[in-house]
Design a protein around this motif. Structure first.
Motif, PDB file in Angstrom:
ATOM      1  N   LEU A  78      93.781  38.578  55.552  1.00 45.47           N
ATOM      2  CA  LEU A  78      92.639  37.680  55.715  1.00 45.47           C
ATOM      3  C   LEU A  78      92.680  36.882  57.022  1.00 45.47           C
ATOM      4  N   PRO A  79      93.810  36.290  57.420  1.00 47.26           N
ATOM      5  CA  PRO A  79      93.789  35.555  58.689  1.00 47.26           C
ATOM      6  C   PRO A  79      93.549  36.443  59.914  1.00 47.26           C
ATOM      7  N   LEU A  80      93.872  37.711  59.818  1.00 48.32           N
ATOM      8  CA  LEU A  80      93.725  38.616  60.959  1.00 48.32           C
ATOM      9  C   LEU A  80      92.415  39.383  60.960  1.00 48.32           C
ATOM     10  N   SER A  81      91.534  39.138  60.001  1.00 53.91           N
ATOM     11  CA  SER A  81      90.318  39.949  59.864  1.00 53.91           C
ATOM     12  C   SER A  81      89.128  39.395  60.624  1.00 53.91           C
ATOM     13  N   GLY A  82      89.335  38.421  61.490  1.00 50.35           N
ATOM     14  CA  GLY A  82      88.221  37.803  62.198  1.00 50.35           C
ATOM     15  C   GLY A  82      87.669  38.619  63.339  1.00 50.35           C
ATOM     16  N   LEU A  99      82.098  39.319  55.775  1.00 54.63           N
ATOM     17  CA  LEU A  99      82.654  40.501  56.416  1.00 54.63           C
ATOM     18  C   LEU A  99      84.181  40.431  56.461  1.00 54.63           C
ATOM     19  N   ARG A 100      84.727  39.250  56.713  1.00 54.39           N
ATOM     20  CA  ARG A 100      86.183  39.086  56.730  1.00 54.39           C
ATOM     21  C   ARG A 100      86.783  39.361  55.353  1.00 54.39           C
ATOM     22  N   LEU A 101      86.139  38.858  54.305  1.00 54.40           N
ATOM     23  CA  LEU A 101      86.633  39.103  52.947  1.00 54.40           C
ATOM     24  C   LEU A 101      86.566  40.588  52.599  1.00 54.40           C
TER      25      LEU A 101
END
Length: 183
Positions: A51-55, A7-9
């Motif tokens: 990507l680092p902020l998509s959690g 989901l993050r990707l």
């Protein structure tokens, strides 16, 4: 609620496509040009930043701040990619790496539009995921039986009817009119 890696990707890829695509479109409308290597590099830059902020769910302010920084970075990247290209002998349409007023307006438009789209998409995605989790918990809730067998709790097709409290200032005028006698 935290997102899993697929989901993050997917979220970072959607962010990068929208961000790099609208930034390139705004750059072209502002008088610049975007070569394919610059567009690929812009996608990679936006993906790496997202990507680092998509959690987890992000607010409009966080998205807007990230996009403002990315638009500046993408403008520099597109300008450098254009000046390195030998396809056009006259150089970049605006002077060097400093954008003109039209370019600033269009990059600002891209930042506002992308932030609005992505913030609304964030709210819709996370709201949908929360509702799905609640629905799945209702459907798949199991309770132990004394005989160690499991049963699925029956799911209600319709939610329970909620009764509203009567308003103090509301007047009910239903019914036949009162009889007035003339005496």
């Amino acid at each position: 609620m935290s997102a899993t890696m697929p989901l993050r990707l997917a979220r970072a890829a959607v962010f990068a496509v929208v961000c790099a695509g609208l930034s390139a479109l705004a750059h072209v409308f502002g008088g610049g040009s975007v070569p394919v290597p610059g567009l690929i590099g812009g996608f990679g830059l936006a993906f790496a930043a997202a990507l680092p902020l998509s959690g987890r769910e992000r607010s409009f302010g966080v998205i807007l701040g990230l996009l403002a920084g990315l638009q500046a970075g993408l403008h520099l990247l597109f300008s450098l990619a254009h000046t390195m290209s030998a396809a056009e002998p006259f150089g970049h349409v605006h002077s060097g790496l400093v954008p003109g007023l039209g370019m600033l307006v269009l990059h600002g438009w891209a930042v506002g539009l992308i932030a609005m789209w992505l913030a609304r998409g964030e709210a819709a995605l996370w709201g949908l995921l929360r509702r799905l989790v609640v629905r799945l918990c209702l459907i798949l809730a199991v309770h132990p039986d004394p005989a160690w067998t499991y049963r699925v709790r029956p799911w209600r097709a319709e939610p329970a009817i909620t009764r509203s409290a009567p308003l103090r200032h509301a007047l009910s005028r239903r019914g036949p009119p009162e009889v007035v006698s003339a005496a």
